[in-house]
Each structure stands twice: as structure tokens, then as C-alpha cells.
Design an enzyme around this catalytic site. Sequence first.
Site, short mmCIF file in Angstrom:
data_model
loop_
_atom_site.label_atom_id
_atom_site.label_comp_id
_atom_site.label_asym_id
_atom_site.label_seq_id
_atom_site.Cartn_x
_atom_site.Cartn_y
_atom_site.Cartn_z
N TYR A 269 0.77 -1.10 -0.13
CA TYR A 269 -0.35 0.14 -0.44
C TYR A 269 0.95 1.25 -0.07
O TYR A 269 1.69 1.21 -0.66
CB TYR A 269 -1.11 -0.28 1.38
CG TYR A 269 -2.10 0.56 1.36
CD1 TYR A 269 -2.94 1.33 -0.08
CD2 TYR A 269 -1.94 1.75 2.43
CE1 TYR A 269 -4.13 1.86 0.62
CE2 TYR A 269 -3.09 2.77 2.89
CZ TYR A 269 -3.93 2.31 1.53
OH TYR A 269 -5.07 3.76 1.85
N ARG B 62 -6.68 10.57 -10.77
CA ARG B 62 -5.26 11.14 -9.16
C ARG B 62 -5.29 10.15 -8.65
O ARG B 62 -6.22 9.42 -7.56
CB ARG B 62 -6.75 12.09 -8.85
CG ARG B 62 -6.02 12.71 -7.72
CD ARG B 62 -5.88 12.39 -5.70
NE ARG B 62 -6.72 11.74 -5.09
CZ ARG B 62 -7.06 10.96 -4.27
NH1 ARG B 62 -5.73 9.85 -4.79
NH2 ARG B 62 -8.00 11.05 -3.77
N LYS C 291 -5.79 -2.27 -2.70
CA LYS C 291 -7.04 -2.10 -1.37
C LYS C 291 -7.61 -3.06 -1.66
O LYS C 291 -8.13 -3.30 -0.16
CB LYS C 291 -7.26 -0.63 -2.34
CG LYS C 291 -7.21 0.86 -2.26
CD LYS C 291 -7.43 1.44 -1.31
CE LYS C 291 -7.18 2.68 -1.06
NZ LYS C 291 -7.79 3.92 -0.02
N ASP D 135 -9.84 7.06 -5.99
CA ASP D 135 -8.39 7.82 -6.51
C ASP D 135 -9.15 8.50 -8.60
O ASP D 135 -8.06 8.58 -9.00
CB ASP D 135 -7.04 6.81 -6.76
CG ASP D 135 -6.33 7.20 -4.96
OD1 ASP D 135 -7.31 7.71 -4.60
OD2 ASP D 135 -5.78 6.79 -5.35
N ASP E 133 -14.33 6.31 -1.42
CA ASP E 133 -12.67 6.24 -0.72
C ASP E 133 -12.12 7.43 0.22
O ASP E 133 -12.09 8.13 1.41
CB ASP E 133 -12.17 4.86 -0.55
CG ASP E 133 -11.12 4.49 0.40
OD1 ASP E 133 -11.45 4.56 1.45
OD2 ASP E 133 -9.94 4.41 -0.07
N ASP E 134 -12.28 7.89 -0.98
CA ASP E 134 -11.20 9.52 -0.67
C ASP E 134 -12.17 10.59 -0.60
O ASP E 134 -11.61 10.93 0.85
CB ASP E 134 -10.71 10.34 -1.87
CG ASP E 134 -9.84 8.76 -2.49
OD1 ASP E 134 -8.83 8.50 -2.32
OD2 ASP E 134 -9.66 8.18 -3.53
N ASN F 294 -0.65 11.50 -0.10
CA ASN F 294 -0.17 10.36 -0.05
C ASN F 294 1.03 10.89 -1.45
O ASN F 294 0.40 11.24 -1.58
CB ASN F 294 -0.51 8.96 0.01
CG ASN F 294 -1.50 8.54 1.21
OD1 ASN F 294 -0.62 8.90 2.31
ND2 ASN F 294 -2.39 8.96 1.51
N ASN G 142 -5.04 6.95 7.85
CA ASN G 142 -5.39 6.56 5.98
C ASN G 142 -6.76 5.85 6.20
O ASN G 142 -6.44 4.98 7.90
CB ASN G 142 -4.42 5.61 5.77
CG ASN G 142 -4.47 5.61 4.15
OD1 ASN G 142 -4.95 4.51 4.08
ND2 ASN G 142 -3.62 5.86 4.02
N1 LIG Z 1 -5.14 9.89 3.94
C1 LIG Z 1 -5.45 9.32 3.44
O1 LIG Z 1 -6.35 8.11 4.09
C2 LIG Z 1 -6.33 9.62 2.38
C3 LIG Z 1 -4.76 11.02 1.54
N2 LIG Z 1 -5.76 11.26 0.87
C4 LIG Z 1 -4.52 12.79 -0.39
O2 LIG Z 1 -5.19 13.56 -0.12
C5 LIG Z 1 -4.00 14.26 -1.20
C6 LIG Z 1 -5.55 14.99 -1.82
O3 LIG Z 1 -6.43 14.47 -2.75
P1 LIG Z 1 -7.81 14.46 -2.48
O4 LIG Z 1 -8.60 15.22 -2.30
O5 LIG Z 1 -8.47 13.15 -3.10
O6 LIG Z 1 -7.33 15.83 -3.69
P2 LIG Z 1 -8.27 16.84 -4.95
O7 LIG Z 1 -7.07 17.10 -6.37
O8 LIG Z 1 -9.29 16.80 -5.04
O9 LIG Z 1 -8.24 17.75 -4.23
C7 LIG Z 1 -6.76 18.73 -4.05
C8 LIG Z 1 -6.54 19.69 -3.16
O10 LIG Z 1 -5.35 20.49 -2.32
C9 LIG Z 1 -5.64 21.97 -3.63
N3 LIG Z 1 -4.51 21.98 -3.20
C10 LIG Z 1 -3.17 21.57 -4.40
N4 LIG Z 1 -2.07 22.42 -4.47
C11 LIG Z 1 -2.36 22.88 -3.51
C12 LIG Z 1 -0.88 24.37 -3.11
N5 LIG Z 1 -0.44 23.98 -4.07
N6 LIG Z 1 -1.46 25.14 -2.34
C13 LIG Z 1 -3.19 24.83 -1.94
N7 LIG Z 1 -3.95 24.20 -1.67
C14 LIG Z 1 -3.75 23.21 -2.83
C15 LIG Z 1 -6.82 21.70 -4.80
O11 LIG Z 1 -6.24 23.26 -5.23
P3 LIG Z 1 -7.95 23.64 -6.20
O12 LIG Z 1 -9.10 23.04 -6.03
O13 LIG Z 1 -7.31 24.30 -6.39
O14 LIG Z 1 -7.04 23.12 -6.99
C16 LIG Z 1 -7.54 20.72 -4.56
O15 LIG Z 1 -8.30 21.46 -3.83
C17 LIG Z 1 -3.65 13.39 -2.42
O16 LIG Z 1 -2.30 12.90 -1.76
C18 LIG Z 1 -4.31 12.05 -1.45
O17 LIG Z 1 -3.14 11.19 -1.74
C19 LIG Z 1 -6.87 11.44 0.26
C20 LIG Z 1 -7.56 10.24 0.40
C21 LIG Z 1 -6.93 9.43 1.31
C1 LIG Z 2 -5.61 6.83 1.09
C2 LIG Z 2 -5.83 7.34 -0.70
O1 LIG Z 2 -6.86 6.99 -0.70
C3 LIG Z 2 -5.04 8.06 -1.24
O2 LIG Z 2 -4.05 8.78 -1.09
O3 LIG Z 2 -5.75 8.55 -2.63
MG LIG Z 3 -7.41 6.96 -2.52
#
Ligand SMILES: NC(=O)C1=CN([C@@H]2O[C@H](COP(=O)(O)OP(=O)(O)OC[C@H]3O[C@@H](n4cnc5c(N)ncnc54)[C@H](OP(=O)(O)O)[C@@H]3O)[C@@H](O)[C@H]2O)C=CC1
Ligand SMILES: CC(=O)C(=O)O
Ligand SMILES: [Mg+2]
Length: 581
Positions: free
Chosen positions: A129, A182, A200, A273, A295-296, A437, A481
Site C-alpha cells: 500500500y 488522481r 486496496k 482515486d 473512499d477518498d 500520499n 489513512n
Molecule cells: N490519508 C488518507 O487516507 C488519504 C489521503 N489522500 C491524499 O490527499 C491528497 C488530496 O487528495 P484529494 O482531496 O482527493 O485531491 P483533490 O485533487 O480532490 O484536491 C486537492 C486539493 O488541494 C488543493 N491544492 C493543490 N495544490 C495546492 C497548493 N499548492 N496549495 C493549496 N492547495 C492546493 C487543490 O486546489 P484547487 O481546488 O484550487 O485545485 C484541491 O482543492 C492526495 O495526496 C491523496 O493521496 C486522499 C484520500 C485519503
Molecule cells: C489513501 C488514499 O486513498 C489516497 O491517498 O488516495
Molecule cells: Mg485513494
Amino acid sequence: MNGDSKSTGAATLAGGVHDVYGEDRASEEQIVTPWSRTVASGNVLLRDPRYNKGLAFTDDERDYHYVRGLLPPAHMSQELQEKRLMHIIRQYNTPLQKYMALMDLEERNERLFYKLMIDHVEELLPIVYTPTVGEACQKYGTIFRRPQGLYISLKEKGKVYDVLRNWPEKNIKVIVVTDGERILGLGDLGCQGMGIPVGKLALYTALGGIRPSECLPITIDVGTNNEKLLNDEFYIGLRQKRATGQEYDDLLNEFMYAAKKAYGEKVLIQFEDFANHNAFNLLAKYRSTHLVFNDDIQGTASVVLSGLVASLKLTGGTLADHTFLFLGAGEAGTGIAELIALEMTKQGKISLNEARKRIWLVDSKGLIVKSRMESLQHFKKPWAHEHEPCKGLLDAVKSIRPTILIGSSGVGRTFTKEVIETVSSFNEKPVILALSNPTSQSECTAEEAYTWSKGRAIFASGSPFDPVSINGKTFIPGQSNNAYIFPGLGLGLVISGTIRVHEDMLLAASEALAQQVSKEHLEQGLIYPPFRNIRKISAHIAAGVAAKSYELGLATRLPRPADLVAFAESCMYSPVYRNYK
Ligand SMILES: NC(=O)C1=CN([C@@H]2O[C@H](COP(=O)(O)OP(=O)(O)OC[C@H]3O[C@@H](n4cnc5c(N)ncnc54)[C@H](OP(=O)(O)O)[C@@H]3O)[C@@H](O)[C@H]2O)C=CC1
Ligand SMILES: CC(=O)C(=O)O
Ligand SMILES: [Mg+2]
């Protein structure tokens, strides 16, 4: 006719093996019929990963199943095989080599793979993972050996049901599907995102006890906008720009209905993703017709809420007493924000609107405020509060003065020294979650969080960090996570025969996880229980989810088992070798 020995006069080839079906003798232009036996015995049994147990076959089994002589004479128990495999895996120098060795093992001997995963979960989770799976996806074309999972591309339009029927298993309970746009915080990896559903679902089995044969990883390939991959000679996907609009929607829709037709109303489909411009729409479109969750958006929300509820025991106060600031306002950020707000409304006499006012988000353009309303995507609008615009995170931190800072931006090292020092200047115990991540995209490292907060941060991250020692004191960072949630959530849905996912089930999962955090964990600064107890944790989450489903009238498995934890445990797959007769 290529396999007829009379017509060719050559009855044997390649050391005397009778080439009944002619595959060996067929020239490259000739057509051959793929053929395999259906009863697993002899060599077929040894090469079937589900039944193979290597040197653990007993003498009687070797006789009854025609494998005598196909194995060396020694016997080796599953425990000894496990010890041997762990020894081999630990010899590899890089995590990617370990990943490939583990995937090979899964292809060879499924039960041994899962035994390793369950018994060494903390050591192997970062391999199968995040973070290693991220690197594996980036290099998927190069390291590709045997296909895992099902590929549905634009070429299969109109034939998706037939493609699903090609999958060898018919009794599918859980599908994890991505379109690869993504992948973690690594962006568009197209078809190579397959590593994510595969990983997953390995966790569904290892952590949640869903049978491997009931899991189906799927990648929908609509192209990629990743130029590097499009120009990579080893890229495994369609070489075209991503399809969008009607073409995209039609393929996804065909898939969603084909999945139900092939596997029934209660097949769980986990969206994983997808980029946010599709993720929210897909969830909204299918949540009332299918058993789906994202999941996200939702799994992440549930795990983060759980950690925050546990952290209240360290910081004091209720959720509504806190001020939340997110860096990142996409799926994870707004999904978490919504669930926190929902939980606040359930806990106290506070409206959803009031709850939302305690939560602030920063996106790539700065703080989300009312004056930006017109240009905001729909999922950001509820968070546009009255405030002066703030360009960057630091300004927002100074102005909002959050007690809880959450990174969900996908951009590494954005929690700078100044940001963490500032948030620590007005909080005795700042809660800092760096969720992005893989590790390279984490908003800060554990060491940075503890050092810059002078050891006061309550810290957890999406990808794991090793314990950190500062001035003789050891800090153990937790892992925030969604892997804590989705295996137990899925198990709960499956064992109760649930037909739709309801937000209250996410709250139930969150609460069940928080209940597994002991006083001792909290004393160590941990807001999540250790992963080594994950099967027990998953059983509790499953029971909480199932109980909520029965309460809401969404469970179809009747009568309701009295002891849902015991029932969940009894349903879990065990990887111990079976005896064959
Ligand atoms: N720990 C866990 O269990 C999980 C972790 N994640 C992680 O979270 C991260 C984001 O995922 P997700 O929400 O799906 O992605 P999205 O693409 O949906 O969202 C990303 C957000 O970050 C913003 N962003 C990007 N660059 C910047 C920056 N330089 N400064 C400020 N804001 C910024 C974007 O802004 P804008 O809208 O303006 O483009 C957007 O609002 C990934 O790395 C993913 O791996 C996700 C799910 C689970
Ligand atoms: C953990 C997860 O689902 C992600 O980073 O997208
Ligand atoms: Mg994910």
C-alpha cells in the site's frame, strides 16, 4: 489442422511430451486453441495460486492429487514457509523489489501471501500500500508481469458485461474501481493506476477478511493526459487523451449497470482515486441506485473524524470548540469537513450552518471566502465564509488561528517551519494531520512536526513515518489513512446484506475505530490504534456499520445476528492452508 499427429507424422516434441493440442508445433501463423483442465490436480494444482501450498502438501495429498514427484521430498509447514519468505523479502534492498516479490507470491500462493500480510501487517502495509504502491503505479508498465484485475477501456464500450463475464470468479462481493486520474498525490497515471485497486483489495482481504475470490479490482481506461506515459514505450494503457463528457459518462454508466447485472444488487463498488471533477458527480449519481461509496471522500472522512474524536481526549473540548483549517479543498478536504460538521450537529444543539462556520479551507488560490463564491466548484461553496481573502496558508493560519490543521492538498512540504511554529504558538497541543500520499507528498514529515512544535504536536500522516527521537524523548506518529476504515466498512456492508451506504454508517465506523484507542495509546500521543490489531478493529467497525444498517432498515440479511462482532469475526477469511481430500 495443426495438432493432428497423423497429418504431421510428429507425435512428440520437446523431450517426448505428447503435443495433443498442437500448441508446441504450431507455427506462429497458425491458430491454436487455449485449453486447460478444470479439475485441479498434479501440475495444475501446484500452479493454481488459490490451492497451491508448496512443500506443505502431505504425503497423502501428494498421492491423491498426483503431485508426488512434482515436488522435492521434504515437507515444510506454512509457518516455516512464512519465515523463509519474510527472510527473502527482507533481503531486498528497495521497497519496489519487495513489492514485486510480494505480488509474485500472491500469484503463486495466495494463502501464504495473506498469511504474511496478516502476521506482518505493519511491516508489509507500506509495501503493498502507500507509499510503495505509488512508485509501483508510476512504473507499472515496466514491472508488469501478469495482469491483475480487469481492464475496461473505451474499446470495450458496448461489451462491458461480456468483459465482466470473462473474469474467472462469478461470486464478486467487492469491486474497487479507478479511472487512474488522481492516483494518490501523483496525478494522472492512466491505466497504471491499477496498482491501487489491486492494493486496496489486498487490504480488504488481509485487514477486513473478505475472501480474495470475492474481490475484483477494475481500471476503467479512458486514456490519459499524462504526456510522459503517452510517450513511454512500456505504457500499458490506451494511447490517447482522456475521454470526457458524454463518452466518459456512457462508459461509466455501462460499467455500473453491467456490474449489477453480473454480480447482483448488493455488490459493493468502491470508487477510488478519481479526479474530483468526476468523483463527486459519480457518487451523487449512483449512491441511490447502487451500493457505492467513495473512499477518498467518505472513507477518509470517517478515519479522520475518528482520529479527531480521539484527539479531543488530549486537547479537551468538543469538536464544536475547535477551529479547523484545511490545506486542500478537494475530495479528502471537503469530505472530511462535511463529516465533521455532521458529527457536530449530532453531538450538540448546533445547526449545520453553525457547524460549518468552524471549518475553513484553503485551496490553490487561497482561503475559500464568500467573495470567491461565483467561481467556486460546488463542493467548496458550503465553506465560503465571510472573511478577507488570504493568499497563502501562512496568512490563513495567522488569521483563522486553527486548533486543528489538516493537509489534504497532495503537495509535499507545504506545512513549513513557519506554519507549524505559528500554529504551535497559540495551541498547547496543536493537532496536525499531514494526510497526503505517498510520503513524498506529505505536507510535512513526522520529524518536522515534532521538532517545529517542540514536541507538542499531536501528529498523524497518510503514509507511515518511523518513530522520532528528540532530546531523548521518542514520539510515535500515527497513520491517518482510510485503510483503517474501508476494510471493516466493506465487511459490515457485505455481512449484513446492506443495499445502500448511508452517512450514518460512516459515523458508526468512525466511532467504532475511536473506541479502539486505549488510554495507553493516548498516553503515547497516538490517536489511532496500532495496525497490528487491525482484524479485531475491522470486526468492530463491521459490527458498528452493520448495526447501523439494521437500524436504518437497509440490511437484508435476516434475522439480525445477536452478536455482530462475533458474527463479523466468523465471516472473515483465514489464510491457513486447508487439507485436501
Ligand atoms: N490519508 C488518507 O487516507 C488519504 C489521503 N489522500 C491524499 O490527499 C491528497 C488530496 O487528495 P484529494 O482531496 O482527493 O485531491 P483533490 O485533487 O480532490 O484536491 C486537492 C486539493 O488541494 C488543493 N491544492 C493543490 N495544490 C495546492 C497548493 N499548492 N496549495 C493549496 N492547495 C492546493 C487543490 O486546489 P484547487 O481546488 O484550487 O485545485 C484541491 O482543492 C492526495 O495526496 C491523496 O493521496 C486522499 C484520500 C485519503
Ligand atoms: C489513501 C488514499 O486513498 C489516497 O491517498 O488516495
Ligand atoms: Mg485513494
